[in-house]
Design an enzyme around this catalytic site. Structure first.
Site, short mmCIF file in Angstrom:
data_model
loop_
_atom_site.label_atom_id
_atom_site.label_comp_id
_atom_site.label_asym_id
_atom_site.label_seq_id
_atom_site.Cartn_x
_atom_site.Cartn_y
_atom_site.Cartn_z
N ARG A 155 0.86 -1.19 0.00
CA ARG A 155 0.00 0.00 0.00
C ARG A 155 0.90 1.24 0.00
O ARG A 155 1.77 1.37 0.87
CB ARG A 155 -0.91 -0.01 1.25
CG ARG A 155 -1.71 1.24 1.40
CD ARG A 155 -2.74 1.21 2.51
NE ARG A 155 -3.37 2.52 2.53
CZ ARG A 155 -3.30 3.39 3.52
NH1 ARG A 155 -2.68 3.08 4.65
NH2 ARG A 155 -3.86 4.57 3.41
N GLU A 161 -7.28 8.56 6.30
CA GLU A 161 -7.52 9.21 7.60
C GLU A 161 -7.98 10.66 7.45
O GLU A 161 -7.26 11.59 7.86
CB GLU A 161 -6.25 9.15 8.47
CG GLU A 161 -5.76 7.75 8.74
CD GLU A 161 -4.52 7.71 9.63
OE1 GLU A 161 -4.03 8.77 10.02
OE2 GLU A 161 -4.06 6.61 9.94
O1 IFM Z 1 2.67 7.83 9.84
C1 IFM Z 1 1.30 7.84 10.03
C2 IFM Z 1 0.57 7.64 8.72
O2 IFM Z 1 0.91 8.59 7.78
C3 IFM Z 1 -0.93 7.72 8.94
N1 IFM Z 1 -1.34 6.84 10.01
C4 IFM Z 1 -0.62 6.88 11.24
C5 IFM Z 1 0.88 6.75 10.98
C6 IFM Z 1 1.65 6.80 12.31
O3 IFM Z 1 1.41 8.00 12.97
#
Ligand code: IFM
Length: 439
Positions: free
Chosen positions: A75, A164
């Site tokens: 991914r 996210e």
């Molecule tokens: O590094 C991040 C990623 O970009 C998005 N999710 C959480 C990870 C750790 O903080």
């Protein structure tokens, strides 16, 4: 016998700004993270993603690293400013060529690509027009997505729109911890709505190209600090403001009412029909899981609490509570919302790795973290949740946003002086684990 089905997808994950570097090369435009990280005081360590892991030049070596790990899938994310430097209009063919070569290289190695279209690196020219506060950015995202899928969709089957969106919206436009560094609750909620709209507009375009598409949401399990109803109510509210703020509208349930009321949000930016667009049916959903949060209501005193949940015993270097079991109720919720194709699109941990003189890291804490999280996912599968894959965050140490390079999540250590990738103990452990469950 392994709980994981034969076709379970084992993978690793990264994101463009965190690993690529080469921010000025081959026509790439500026992103909000270039601007933010180059602004003094924004990144804890004063570092930028200018070079990062130099993946833009070392992608062949990185495919080797992924291949030797024995995973099925990788991914990664596409950098919008590399492909469309102004955010709209003309395509940068050299940028698209980069991802074209990457996809072909992965496929040649037998690794399935799982690209995400937006992992936070918005083109700066769009930010000049208001970024995610501007509704037009949602339309621009759909156009950009279609252009990428037109080029790669003949070889890439499964896509993710946003990574996210809570972080993009609330950390970026409300808390000011992420690019573009704006503040104010109203800004965060407006950005969130436009991000969701962007997702909803892109979904049918991607599906019309014959591909599958979903979204990646981060969710922490909100654990009430005690059995007291006030702690439960506080945990429910926090859950609505975090994971459900995005999951509910995407799933056709609209924005969670208690959270809307608590924010005092007037929903003025939500136009007629928006919620239908956002609820466009998706083919799969991604869950990024890292931790639980213990929630205490400030409406009660400590003495009113009985049956108190024990204080967490274990934290990662991020200060996040290690709680593998927290993933199970979140996965069950996704099942109960009707999702049958669920991927753990990120899960992993930062620890203060200590390299020996050759750069080797014996990261037993990370191994233990992963082992216990795999067990928890196996339990969810036993309970009838359709978990289809697990992508460890991350393939290698990389730019951890506001923390610069000070937090290391990688299965491989990156020596930032030489840019050498040195597999850690967890890399070998994960390789052996996959072999053992696939046997
Ligand atoms: O590094 C991040 C990623 O970009 C998005 N999710 C959480 C990870 C750790 O903080």
């Amino acid at each position: 016998m392994s709980a994981f089905p034969d076709d379970f997808v084992w993978g690793v994950a990264t994101a463009s700004y965190q690993i690529e570097g080469a921010v000025d090369e081959d026509g790439r435009g500026e992103s909000i993270w270039d601007r933010f990280s180059q602004t003094p005081g924004k990144i804890l360590t004063g570092e930028t993603g200018d070079v990062a892991c130099d993946h833009y030049h070392r992608w062949r070596e990185d495919i080797e690293l992924i291949n030797e790990l024995g995973v099925d899938a990788y991914r990664f994310s596409i950098a919008w400013p590399r492909v469309m430097p102004d955010g709209v209009g003309e395509l940068n063919q050299a940028g698209l060529d980069f991802y074209d070569r990457l996809v072909d290289g992965l496929l040649d190695a037998g690794i399935t690509p799982y690209p995400t279209l937006y992992h936070w690196d918005l083109p700066q020219p769009l930010e000049e027009e208001g970024g995610w506060l501007n509704r037009n950015t949602a339309e621009a995202f759909a156009d950009y997505s279609q252009a990428v899928v037109d080029r790669l969709g003949d070889r890439v089957e499964r896509w993710m729109t946003l990574n996210e969106p809570w972080c993009s919206a609330l950390l970026g436009y409300s808390a000011g911890h992420h690019a573009p560094g704006l503040t104010g609750t109203e800004n965060g909620l407006t950005a969130a709505h436009h991000l969701l709209l962007a997702h909803g507009l892109a979904v049918p375009r991607i599906q019309d190209a014959g591909c599958d598409v979903g979204i990646v949401l981060n969710m922490d399990f909100m654990q009430p600090a005690s059995a007291h109803p006030a702690d439960h109510a506080a945990a429910d509210l926090e859950d609505e403001k975090f994971g459900r703020w995005f999951l509910d509208p995407v799933s056709g349930r609209g924005y969670p009412e208690e959270a809307v009321a608590d924010y005092g949000w007037d929903m003025a930016v939500v136009r007629e029909g928006d919620l239908d667009v956002i609820a466009a049916p998706i083919d799969h959903v991604g869950l990024n899981y890292y931790a639980i949060r213990i929630i205490r209501s400030d409406l009660i005193s400590e003495t009113e609490r009985t049956e108190v949940v024990p204080a967490p015993a274990e934290y990662t270097e991020m200060g996040w509570v290690v709680a593998p079991q927290g993933i199970v109720p979140l996965l069950e919720r996704l099942r109960d919302y009707g999702y049958e194709q669920i991927y753990i699109t990120e899960s992993g941990a930062a620890y203060p790795d200590e390299p020996d003189e050759r750069g080797y890291v014996d990261d037993q804490a990370r191994i233990s973290y992963l082992d216990r999280h795999f067990d928890a996912v196996a339990e969810a599968i036993d309970r009838g949740v359709g978990v289809k894959g697990y992508f460890v965050w991350s393939l290698m140490d990389n730019f951890e946003w506001g923390f610069g390079y000070s937090k290391r999540f990688g299965l491989a250590r990156v020596d930032y002086e030489t840019l050498e990738r040195i597999p850690k103990a967890s890399y070998g452990w994960y390789r052996d684990y996959i072999r053992s469950v696939q046997r």
